[in-house]
Structures are given as structure tokens and as C-alpha cells.
Design a protein around this motif. Structure first.
Motif, PDB file in Angstrom:
ATOM      1  N   ASN A 103       4.743 -14.448  19.822  1.00  0.00           N
ATOM      2  CA  ASN A 103       5.193 -14.789  21.173  1.00  0.00           C
ATOM      3  C   ASN A 103       5.664 -16.229  21.304  1.00  0.00           C
ATOM      4  OD1 ASN A 103       4.695 -12.251  22.458  1.00  0.00           O
ATOM      5  ND2 ASN A 103       2.504 -12.700  22.400  1.00  0.00           N
ATOM      6  N   ASP A 104       5.636 -16.966  20.197  1.00  0.00           N
ATOM      7  CA  ASP A 104       6.060 -18.370  20.217  1.00  0.00           C
ATOM      8  C   ASP A 104       7.540 -18.475  19.868  1.00  0.00           C
ATOM      9  OD1 ASP A 104       3.450 -18.944  20.781  1.00  0.00           O
ATOM     10  OD2 ASP A 104       2.971 -19.715  18.782  1.00  0.00           O
ATOM     11  N   LEU A 105       8.254 -19.294  20.621  1.00  0.00           N
ATOM     12  CA  LEU A 105       9.686 -19.503  20.405  1.00  0.00           C
ATOM     13  C   LEU A 105       9.907 -20.888  19.814  1.00  0.00           C
ATOM     14  CD1 LEU A 105      12.630 -18.531  20.797  1.00  0.00           C
ATOM     15  CD2 LEU A 105      12.544 -19.559  23.083  1.00  0.00           C
ATOM     16  N   PHE A 106      10.706 -20.950  18.754  1.00  0.00           N
ATOM     17  CA  PHE A 106      10.999 -22.208  18.079  1.00  0.00           C
ATOM     18  C   PHE A 106      12.438 -22.609  18.385  1.00  0.00           C
ATOM     19  CE2 PHE A 106       7.400 -20.289  16.199  1.00  0.00           C
ATOM     20  CZ  PHE A 106       6.580 -21.332  15.802  1.00  0.00           C
ATOM     21  N   VAL A 107      12.616 -23.878  18.712  1.00  0.00           N
ATOM     22  CA  VAL A 107      13.891 -24.358  19.241  1.00  0.00           C
ATOM     23  C   VAL A 107      14.463 -25.441  18.336  1.00  0.00           C
ATOM     24  CG1 VAL A 107      15.070 -25.341  21.252  1.00  0.00           C
ATOM     25  CG2 VAL A 107      13.046 -23.882  21.576  1.00  0.00           C
ATOM     26  N   GLY A 108      15.670 -25.195  17.821  1.00  0.00           N
ATOM     27  CA  GLY A 108      16.394 -26.203  17.066  1.00  0.00           C
ATOM     28  C   GLY A 108      17.271 -27.038  17.981  1.00  0.00           C
ATOM     29  N   VAL A 153      25.065 -22.476  31.299  1.00  0.00           N
ATOM     30  CA  VAL A 153      25.907 -23.637  31.045  1.00  0.00           C
ATOM     31  C   VAL A 153      25.714 -24.141  29.618  1.00  0.00           C
ATOM     32  CG1 VAL A 153      26.464 -25.998  31.756  1.00  0.00           C
ATOM     33  CG2 VAL A 153      25.848 -24.285  33.467  1.00  0.00           C
ATOM     34  N   ALA A 154      26.800 -24.088  28.832  1.00  0.00           N
ATOM     35  CA  ALA A 154      26.814 -24.555  27.437  1.00  0.00           C
ATOM     36  C   ALA A 154      25.675 -23.958  26.615  1.00  0.00           C
ATOM     37  CB  ALA A 154      26.776 -26.084  27.390  1.00  0.00           C
ATOM     38  N   PRO A 155      25.611 -22.631  26.511  1.00  0.00           N
ATOM     39  CA  PRO A 155      24.533 -22.012  25.739  1.00  0.00           C
ATOM     40  C   PRO A 155      24.745 -22.147  24.236  1.00  0.00           C
ATOM     41  CG  PRO A 155      26.021 -20.332  26.550  1.00  0.00           C
ATOM     42  CD  PRO A 155      26.479 -21.624  27.149  1.00  0.00           C
ATOM     43  N   ALA A 156      23.659 -22.331  23.513  1.00  0.00           N
ATOM     44  CA  ALA A 156      23.662 -22.335  22.053  1.00  0.00           C
ATOM     45  C   ALA A 156      22.317 -21.816  21.579  1.00  0.00           C
ATOM     46  CB  ALA A 156      23.922 -23.732  21.505  1.00  0.00           C
ATOM     47  N   GLY A 157      22.339 -20.761  20.789  1.00  0.00           N
ATOM     48  CA  GLY A 157      21.115 -20.146  20.309  1.00  0.00           C
ATOM     49  C   GLY A 157      20.736 -18.942  21.146  1.00  0.00           C
ATOM     50  N   ILE A 158      20.483 -17.823  20.479  1.00  0.00           N
ATOM     51  CA  ILE A 158      20.054 -16.605  21.167  1.00  0.00           C
ATOM     52  C   ILE A 158      19.100 -15.857  20.251  1.00  0.00           C
ATOM     53  CG2 ILE A 158      22.053 -15.309  20.314  1.00  0.00           C
ATOM     54  CD1 ILE A 158      22.059 -13.737  22.945  1.00  0.00           C
ATOM     55  N   ALA A 159      18.067 -15.258  20.831  1.00  0.00           N
ATOM     56  CA  ALA A 159      17.086 -14.509  20.047  1.00  0.00           C
ATOM     57  C   ALA A 159      16.535 -13.382  20.898  1.00  0.00           C
ATOM     58  CB  ALA A 159      15.945 -15.417  19.587  1.00  0.00           C
ATOM     59  N   LEU A 160      16.150 -12.291  20.245  1.00  0.00           N
ATOM     60  CA  LEU A 160      15.490 -11.194  20.943  1.00  0.00           C
ATOM     61  C   LEU A 160      13.989 -11.422  20.867  1.00  0.00           C
ATOM     62  CD1 LEU A 160      16.039  -8.350  22.300  1.00  0.00           C
ATOM     63  CD2 LEU A 160      15.280  -7.405  20.111  1.00  0.00           C
ATOM     64  N   GLY A 161      13.329 -11.465  22.019  1.00  0.00           N
ATOM     65  CA  GLY A 161      11.897 -11.680  22.064  1.00  0.00           C
ATOM     66  C   GLY A 161      11.114 -10.418  21.775  1.00  0.00           C
ATOM     67  N   PRO A 162       9.829 -10.527  21.447  1.00  0.00           N
ATOM     68  CA  PRO A 162       8.983  -9.354  21.214  1.00  0.00           C
ATOM     69  C   PRO A 162       8.788  -8.514  22.469  1.00  0.00           C
ATOM     70  CG  PRO A 162       7.662 -11.361  21.271  1.00  0.00           C
ATOM     71  CD  PRO A 162       9.091 -11.793  21.270  1.00  0.00           C
ATOM     72  N   ASP A 163       9.159  -9.061  23.621  1.00  0.00           N
ATOM     73  CA  ASP A 163       9.079  -8.309  24.879  1.00  0.00           C
ATOM     74  C   ASP A 163      10.346  -7.510  25.156  1.00  0.00           C
ATOM     75  OD1 ASP A 163      10.774 -10.427  25.349  1.00  0.00           O
ATOM     76  OD2 ASP A 163       9.720 -11.183  27.115  1.00  0.00           O
ATOM     77  N   GLY A 164      11.328  -7.569  24.227  1.00  0.00           N
ATOM     78  CA  GLY A 164      12.564  -6.815  24.400  1.00  0.00           C
ATOM     79  C   GLY A 164      13.616  -7.505  25.233  1.00  0.00           C
ATOM     80  N   ASN A 165      13.402  -8.753  25.588  1.00  0.00           N
ATOM     81  CA  ASN A 165      14.384  -9.515  26.364  1.00  0.00           C
ATOM     82  C   ASN A 165      15.107 -10.525  25.479  1.00  0.00           C
ATOM     83  OD1 ASN A 165      13.728  -8.341  28.942  1.00  0.00           O
ATOM     84  ND2 ASN A 165      11.853  -9.574  28.917  1.00  0.00           N
ATOM     85  N   LEU A 166      16.291 -10.938  25.925  1.00  0.00           N
ATOM     86  CA  LEU A 166      17.036 -11.980  25.231  1.00  0.00           C
ATOM     87  C   LEU A 166      16.580 -13.349  25.712  1.00  0.00           C
ATOM     88  CD1 LEU A 166      20.715 -10.647  25.352  1.00  0.00           C
ATOM     89  CD2 LEU A 166      19.128 -10.565  23.417  1.00  0.00           C
ATOM     90  N   TYR A 167      16.512 -14.301  24.775  1.00  0.00           N
ATOM     91  CA  TYR A 167      16.204 -15.689  25.101  1.00  0.00           C
ATOM     92  C   TYR A 167      17.382 -16.536  24.627  1.00  0.00           C
ATOM     93  CZ  TYR A 167      11.521 -14.266  26.346  1.00  0.00           C
ATOM     94  OH  TYR A 167      10.444 -13.680  26.978  1.00  0.00           O
ATOM     95  N   ILE A 168      17.851 -17.415  25.504  1.00  0.00           N
ATOM     96  CA  ILE A 168      19.082 -18.166  25.249  1.00  0.00           C
ATOM     97  C   ILE A 168      18.848 -19.640  25.532  1.00  0.00           C
ATOM     98  CG2 ILE A 168      21.516 -18.418  25.881  1.00  0.00           C
ATOM     99  CD1 ILE A 168      21.340 -15.459  26.879  1.00  0.00           C
ATOM    100  N   GLY A 169      19.317 -20.499  24.616  1.00  0.00           N
ATOM    101  CA  GLY A 169      19.248 -21.937  24.834  1.00  0.00           C
ATOM    102  C   GLY A 169      20.397 -22.400  25.722  1.00  0.00           C
ATOM    103  N   GLU A 170      20.087 -23.256  26.674  1.00  0.00           N
ATOM    104  CA  GLU A 170      21.097 -23.781  27.601  1.00  0.00           C
ATOM    105  C   GLU A 170      21.091 -25.308  27.523  1.00  0.00           C
ATOM    106  OE1 GLU A 170      22.485 -22.899  32.134  1.00  0.00           O
ATOM    107  OE2 GLU A 170      20.335 -23.176  31.833  1.00  0.00           O
TER     108      GLU A 170
END
Length: 329
Positions: free
Chosen positions: A117-122, A58-75
Motif C-alpha cells: 500500500n506504499d507509493l514511491f515517488v521519483g 496539471v503537468a502530470p508525470a508518473g502513473i501507477a495502478l494501486g492495489p485498490d484498483g485505482n490509478l495514481y498519478i503524479g501532478e
């Protein structure tokens, strides 16, 4: 001998085709529909695949590929039953899970970037969310903790994050005026501890920056999307000089940004039908992919791993043939 050699020759041919293509895998997410897609940067329309259908996020903004090979998405959620969160999309199983929930809606994600492994969020400017960039420690693990990371500068909203080679964090500090529909702001630099260093790119006519959004770093160059004039700027981090790089020709045409492995840049539109523009390393607009996603909530480009694998096989093939010749076979 020919039968044993054939697989290596085929692999070497594959190497040639792969290296010449210079294609990346691009992942994009729709802010309107919550859809996640994947495509090949060299052939967007002919390779697009929908990974997760409408309404998955729901209303995603921001996407990044993690060091584990998965996508991380802001919701951002819906301000009712779905709280803002960081979601993980497992590319091996096409499944979604929740990494961290901002239960008090204190953070509405607008951009994501990994360091280790740290994720930074704007924070998302279109919800008026302002404040420090948030650090989610151990975001790829099972025990995630959140804390404010940046200090020493009063940030507006932060729809762009990018790390330099030295670990410094570049942040788009963007103010969006809901009454006038205008955006403004600058790009700010923080050191490896999150302490303010300097304003790297000031906003206004002197630089051509009108509303900084997506950011990317390649070598000693910083790339910044300017949302109001739909342009991309480049800043030499050694000299501090900023100059035009590419132009979409559309207001709100440049929002999330990702660097391609060949030195090119892609930017997603924050309006319209969901165009994603690709520029070559010289800043020439080489194609426009009308994805149909509506507002692009985020883009990320990943070099195709087959290049490195094929290169290793090709080298092995050459070495094998050299040994056979020396042996007189």
C-alpha cells in the motif's frame, strides 16, 4: 441438458478468444494536456477511450495502478495556484481526488511505483528536481505520511522506478542539461530498506544508456528506456550484462515504460505528437500508436482480468461435461 450446457460452452469459447488475444489494458496520461486515456494493447487506435479530459491534471508525470484498483498519478502543478501532488483516479466512477500534496513544492513527481500500500515517488528531471526517492506510507488509505526512502547514494532526478521480485528498488538517476538539451545518468539499485547497493547499469557508450528514464522488471530482466537515442535496453540481473532490446528510431522517443503480460514492452515518447511504441518479447517494434497526447507523462499496462475468469469457467465447463458422460447422460 443442452440449454444448461450452452452458457458453459459459450464461456469456453470466450476463454479461447481471450487467451489468444494476450491483450492488456493500457492507461496513459498527457503531460501537456493532462488528459487520461485507456486503450487495448492489441488494438490501440480502435479501442481508445478518453477517461478524463484536457486540464484534469496539471503537468502530470508518473502513473501507477494501486492495489485498490485505482490509478495514481503524479501532478507537478503550475508553480502558482496548484501545488505538486499525488492524485487518485477512481476507475469505477471516473473521478479524481487528492492523495497527498507537496505543499512546499519540495517534490515534483516524475515516476511512481507501488510496493504493497506504499507509493514511491521519483523526481522530475525536466524541472531539475533532485534528491531521494520519497515514500508515501499507506497511500491507499486515509492517513498518508511522507518520508525520504533511499539513502547512501546522491541521486539526480528519478524518472524511472521499478521493484524487483526480491523487493529491491531500481531507480533511474538522470541528469538533464537544460543548456545542451542532453541527458545522462545510470540505473541504481537499493535494498528493501532503501539503502544503496550498486549501480546496476552505468551510462555511456559501453551500455548504450544515454539518459535513463522509464524502468520495468520481468523475471530476471530489467528494461530501461534511454531517452537521448530513443532505445530500450535489457539487463540480465543475474549476470549484469546489458544489451539493446528495441529502438524507436527517435530522440526522446523512449521515456515512460511499462511491461506487457506477454513479455512485450511499451514506451511513450517525450516529444512530438505523443507516440506510444509497442515491442514484442523479442524486441521487435510491432506497432506505433499516435495518441495525439503530446508528451506522454506516464503509461501503465494492466492484464485483462477476464482471462483468469474465463479460464475458470472453461475448466468448469470441461469438468461438467466429463461428469455427465461418466453418469451416462
Amino acid at each position: 441438458m443442452i440449454r444448461r450446457l450452452l452458457p458453459l460452452l459459450v464461456a469456453a469459447a470466450t476463454l479461447t478468444a481471450t487467451v489468444r488475444s494476450n491483450a492488456d489494458t493500457v492507461y496513459a496520461v498527457s503531460n501537456n494536456a493532462g488528459t487520461i486515456i485507456r486503450y487495448d494493447s492489441a488494438n490501440p487506435a480502435g479501442s481508445v477511450v478518453t477517461l478524463s479530459g484536457s486540464g484534469a491534471i496539471v503537468a502530470p508525470a508518473g502513473i501507477a495502478l494501486g492495489p485498490d484498483g485505482n490509478l495514481y498519478i503524479g501532478e507537478s502543478g503550475d508553480f502558482s495556484t496548484i501545488a505538486p501532488a499525488i492524485r487518485r483516479f477512481d476507475l469505477s466512477s471516473n473521478t479524481l481526488s487528492t492523495v497527498y500534496t507537496f505543499s512546499d513544492s519540495s517534490v515534483l513527481p516524475g515516476a511512481l511505483a507501488f510496493r504493497g500500500n506504499d507509493l514511491f515517488v521519483g523526481r522530475n528531471p525536466f524541472y531539475g528536481d533532485t534528491g531521494a526517492v520519497v515514500r508515501l506510507a499507506n497511500a491507499t488509505g486515509n492517513s498518508v505520511t511522507a518520508s525520504n526512502y533511499t539513502s547512501g547514494f546522491s541521486l539526480a532526478s528519478t524518472p524511472g522506478l521499478a521493484f524487483g521480485a526480491d523487493g529491491a528498488l531500481y531507480v533511474s538517476s538522470m541528469t538533464y542539461d537544460f543548456f545542451s538539451g542532453q541527458a545522462s545518468g545510470s540505473v541504481v539499485k537499493f535494498d528493501v530498506t532503501g539503502a544503496f547497493l550498486t549501480e546496476t547499469v552505468v551510462g555511456g557508450t559501453s551500455t548504450g544508456l544515454f539518459g535513463p528514464t522509464g524502468l520495468g522488471v520481468k523475471g530476471t530482466n530489467l528494461y530501461t528506456a534511454s531517452i537521448m537515442n530513443g532505445s530500450v535496453l535489457t539487463t540480465n540481473l543475474l549476470t549484469g550484462s546489458t544489451s539493446p532490446f528495441g529502438q524507436t528510431g527517435l530522440p526522446f522517443g523512449a521515456s515512460p515504460l511499462a511491461m506487457l503480460s506477454d513479455g512485450g514492452v511499451i514506451v511513450g515518447s517525450a516529444g512530438g505528437a505523443g507516440a506510444i511504441f509497442r515491442f514484442d518479447a523479442a524486441g521487435n517494434l510491432v506497432d506505433t500508436f499516435n495518441s495525439g497526447l503530446g508528451t506522454i507523462g506516464g503509461v501503465v499496462a494492466v492484464p485483462e482480468p477476464s482471462t483468469a475468469v474465463a479460464a475458470a469457467i472453461g475448466i468448469a465447463a470441461a469438468a461438467w461435461m466429463r461428469r455427465r458422460r461418466m453418469a451416462g447422460s
